[in-house]
Design a protein around this motif. Structure first.
Motif, mmCIF file in Angstrom:
data_model
loop_
_atom_site.group_PDB
_atom_site.id
_atom_site.type_symbol
_atom_site.label_atom_id
_atom_site.label_comp_id
_atom_site.label_asym_id
_atom_site.label_seq_id
_atom_site.Cartn_x
_atom_site.Cartn_y
_atom_site.Cartn_z
ATOM 1 N N VAL A 72 -1.747 6.269 4.995
ATOM 2 C CA VAL A 72 -1.488 4.852 4.737
ATOM 3 C C VAL A 72 0.003 4.564 4.845
ATOM 4 O O VAL A 72 0.434 3.619 5.521
ATOM 5 C CB VAL A 72 -2.000 4.447 3.333
ATOM 6 C CG1 VAL A 72 -1.624 2.988 3.033
ATOM 7 C CG2 VAL A 72 -3.508 4.622 3.240
ATOM 8 N N TYR A 73 0.810 5.404 4.201
ATOM 9 C CA TYR A 73 2.260 5.197 4.213
ATOM 10 C C TYR A 73 2.880 5.492 5.577
ATOM 11 O O TYR A 73 4.000 5.052 5.852
ATOM 12 C CB TYR A 73 2.917 6.048 3.136
ATOM 13 C CG TYR A 73 2.786 5.463 1.751
ATOM 14 C CD1 TYR A 73 3.308 4.204 1.456
ATOM 15 C CD2 TYR A 73 2.126 6.160 0.736
ATOM 16 C CE1 TYR A 73 3.181 3.651 0.192
ATOM 17 C CE2 TYR A 73 1.999 5.617 -0.536
ATOM 18 C CZ TYR A 73 2.531 4.356 -0.800
ATOM 19 O OH TYR A 73 2.398 3.800 -2.051
ATOM 20 N N HIS A 74 2.175 6.219 6.410
ATOM 21 C CA HIS A 74 2.657 6.436 7.780
ATOM 22 C C HIS A 74 2.680 5.120 8.552
ATOM 23 O O HIS A 74 3.555 4.892 9.397
ATOM 24 C CB HIS A 74 1.765 7.444 8.501
ATOM 25 C CG HIS A 74 2.118 7.627 9.948
ATOM 26 N ND1 HIS A 74 3.224 8.320 10.369
ATOM 27 C CD2 HIS A 74 1.507 7.173 11.083
ATOM 28 C CE1 HIS A 74 3.297 8.301 11.692
ATOM 29 N NE2 HIS A 74 2.261 7.616 12.146
ATOM 30 N N HIS A 75 1.727 4.251 8.243
ATOM 31 C CA HIS A 75 1.608 2.983 8.963
ATOM 32 C C HIS A 75 2.257 1.807 8.234
ATOM 33 O O HIS A 75 2.671 0.837 8.890
ATOM 34 C CB HIS A 75 0.129 2.667 9.205
ATOM 35 C CG HIS A 75 -0.525 3.585 10.187
ATOM 36 N ND1 HIS A 75 -0.395 3.445 11.548
ATOM 37 C CD2 HIS A 75 -1.314 4.682 9.988
ATOM 38 C CE1 HIS A 75 -1.079 4.400 12.161
ATOM 39 N NE2 HIS A 75 -1.642 5.163 11.245
ATOM 40 N N PHE A 76 2.336 1.882 6.918
ATOM 41 C CA PHE A 76 2.841 0.738 6.145
ATOM 42 C C PHE A 76 3.812 1.214 5.066
ATOM 43 O O PHE A 76 3.563 2.222 4.399
ATOM 44 C CB PHE A 76 1.674 -0.018 5.489
ATOM 45 C CG PHE A 76 0.672 -0.536 6.469
ATOM 46 C CD1 PHE A 76 0.904 -1.719 7.165
ATOM 47 C CD2 PHE A 76 -0.496 0.165 6.724
ATOM 48 C CE1 PHE A 76 -0.015 -2.202 8.092
ATOM 49 C CE2 PHE A 76 -1.419 -0.304 7.640
ATOM 50 C CZ PHE A 76 -1.178 -1.489 8.327
ATOM 51 N N ALA A 77 4.881 0.442 4.880
ATOM 52 C CA ALA A 77 5.916 0.832 3.919
ATOM 53 C C ALA A 77 5.418 0.768 2.482
ATOM 54 O O ALA A 77 5.769 1.610 1.651
ATOM 55 C CB ALA A 77 7.146 -0.061 4.086
ATOM 56 N N ASP A 78 4.606 -0.246 2.181
ATOM 57 C CA ASP A 78 4.107 -0.410 0.816
ATOM 58 C C ASP A 78 2.890 -1.331 0.837
ATOM 59 O O ASP A 78 2.449 -1.789 1.906
ATOM 60 C CB ASP A 78 5.199 -0.971 -0.104
ATOM 61 C CG ASP A 78 5.853 -2.245 0.445
ATOM 62 O OD1 ASP A 78 5.175 -2.996 1.189
ATOM 63 O OD2 ASP A 78 7.026 -2.490 0.137
ATOM 64 N N LYS A 79 2.367 -1.610 -0.357
ATOM 65 C CA LYS A 79 1.146 -2.429 -0.468
ATOM 66 C C LYS A 79 1.382 -3.840 0.033
ATOM 67 O O LYS A 79 0.490 -4.451 0.635
ATOM 68 C CB LYS A 79 0.673 -2.420 -1.918
ATOM 69 C CG LYS A 79 -0.699 -3.040 -2.123
ATOM 70 C CD LYS A 79 -1.210 -2.842 -3.538
ATOM 71 C CE LYS A 79 -0.420 -3.634 -4.542
ATOM 72 N NZ LYS A 79 -1.076 -3.684 -5.881
ATOM 73 N N ARG A 80 2.566 -4.366 -0.220
ATOM 74 C CA ARG A 80 2.875 -5.724 0.237
ATOM 75 C C ARG A 80 2.854 -5.793 1.759
ATOM 76 O O ARG A 80 2.388 -6.788 2.336
ATOM 77 C CB ARG A 80 4.229 -6.173 -0.291
ATOM 78 C CG ARG A 80 4.593 -7.617 0.068
ATOM 79 C CD ARG A 80 5.962 -7.979 -0.483
ATOM 80 N NE ARG A 80 6.340 -9.359 -0.169
ATOM 81 C CZ ARG A 80 6.850 -9.744 0.995
ATOM 82 N NH1 ARG A 80 7.047 -8.857 1.965
ATOM 83 N NH2 ARG A 80 7.168 -11.018 1.202
ATOM 84 N N ALA A 81 3.374 -4.762 2.423
ATOM 85 C CA ALA A 81 3.359 -4.732 3.885
ATOM 86 C C ALA A 81 1.923 -4.704 4.410
ATOM 87 O O ALA A 81 1.615 -5.295 5.452
ATOM 88 C CB ALA A 81 4.133 -3.520 4.394
ATOM 89 N N ILE A 82 1.046 -4.043 3.678
ATOM 90 C CA ILE A 82 -0.368 -4.025 4.076
ATOM 91 C C ILE A 82 -0.951 -5.425 3.961
ATOM 92 O O ILE A 82 -1.639 -5.908 4.872
ATOM 93 C CB ILE A 82 -1.171 -3.041 3.204
ATOM 94 C CG1 ILE A 82 -0.632 -1.626 3.348
ATOM 95 C CG2 ILE A 82 -2.652 -3.086 3.599
ATOM 96 C CD1 ILE A 82 -1.271 -0.633 2.382
ATOM 97 N N PHE A 83 -0.661 -6.093 2.847
ATOM 98 C CA PHE A 83 -1.186 -7.456 2.672
ATOM 99 C C PHE A 83 -0.646 -8.376 3.750
ATOM 100 O O PHE A 83 -1.377 -9.227 4.262
ATOM 101 C CB PHE A 83 -0.814 -7.998 1.287
ATOM 102 C CG PHE A 83 -1.500 -9.299 0.960
ATOM 103 C CD1 PHE A 83 -2.664 -9.316 0.220
ATOM 104 C CD2 PHE A 83 -0.996 -10.515 1.417
ATOM 105 C CE1 PHE A 83 -3.317 -10.518 -0.068
ATOM 106 C CE2 PHE A 83 -1.631 -11.712 1.143
ATOM 107 C CZ PHE A 83 -2.799 -11.713 0.399
ATOM 108 N N ASP A 84 0.624 -8.214 4.085
ATOM 109 C CA ASP A 84 1.226 -9.048 5.124
ATOM 110 C C ASP A 84 0.427 -8.952 6.417
ATOM 111 O O ASP A 84 0.104 -9.971 7.053
ATOM 112 C CB ASP A 84 2.672 -8.603 5.354
ATOM 113 C CG ASP A 84 3.444 -9.538 6.277
ATOM 114 O OD1 ASP A 84 3.117 -9.594 7.478
ATOM 115 O OD2 ASP A 84 4.385 -10.201 5.816
#
Length: 204
Positions: A50-62
């Protein structure tokens, strides 16, 4: 044609699985309650993936929000394509676009849930940036078509597009928070329709 390697294909599938899992969890449980561990578990990937693709949870929501909003535009395209050849005037296309835009929230509970949370998670400015990037060009295009055909009142195109799209966004948000979202959708479409009709020149 570029051929993806197996590693690239796997990475793309992993990213898609993370986004689908996150969209489901954010909609059902809410952003604050959902953890990255929850997303990884639902997507059946490691937390590291998950962190390989997204910096944090907020980036995922974005990204989830962007995908959801793109889905709205896809529904707008379907609504416009559903018009018959005799109904393809810019005015009819604009009305169909409004119905498609608002209707996409009426029929999709997940999309409504994400919209309700978007400003709180991303901030109003970021939500506006996403919407302006994805949808504002469509509104501008429709207004320019109306102007080229002499069917639009003498108004500044860019400001008109901004106001109309802002109104649509507010209507969608009100719909998303309404207890009776179907009725809210009908009322919003009626109001926006009257506003649009005021921008059109009366046919002689």
């Amino acid at each position: 044609m570029t051929v993806k390697s197996r590693r690239e294909e796997y990475a793309a599938l992993t990213r898609a699985a993370v986004l689908e899992a996150a969209a489901e969890l954010f909609a059902e449980k809410g952003f604050d309650v959902t953890s990255v561990d929850d997303i990884a578990g639902t997507a059946r990937v490691s937390k590291g993936a998950v962190y390989h693709h997204f910096a944090d949870k907020r980036a995922i929501f974005d990204e989830v929000f962007k995908v959801s909003q793109q889905g709205v535009l896809d529904q707008v395209a379907v609504a416009i394509e559903g018009l018959g050849d005799s109904e393809q005037s810019p005015g009819a296309v604009a009305s169909a676009a409004v119905r498609g835009f608002l209707g996409s929230y009426v029929v999709d509970a997940r999309r409504r849930a994400l919209l309700r949370q978007s400003a709180g998670v991303l901030g109003v400015q970021r939500c506006r940036e996403v919407d302006n990037e994805l949808a504002l060009p469509l509104v501008l295009g429709l207004l320019n078509q109306l102007a080229e055909r002499g069917e639009l009142q003498p108004v500044p195109i860019e400001m008109t597009a901004t106001v109309i799209f802002g109104t649509l966004c507010e209507a969608a948000t009100a719909l998303a928070f309404a207890e009776d979202h179907e009725q809210a959708g009908k009322e919003a479409a009626q109001v926006v329709g009257h506003m649009l009709s005021g921008l059109l020149k009366e046919s002689s």
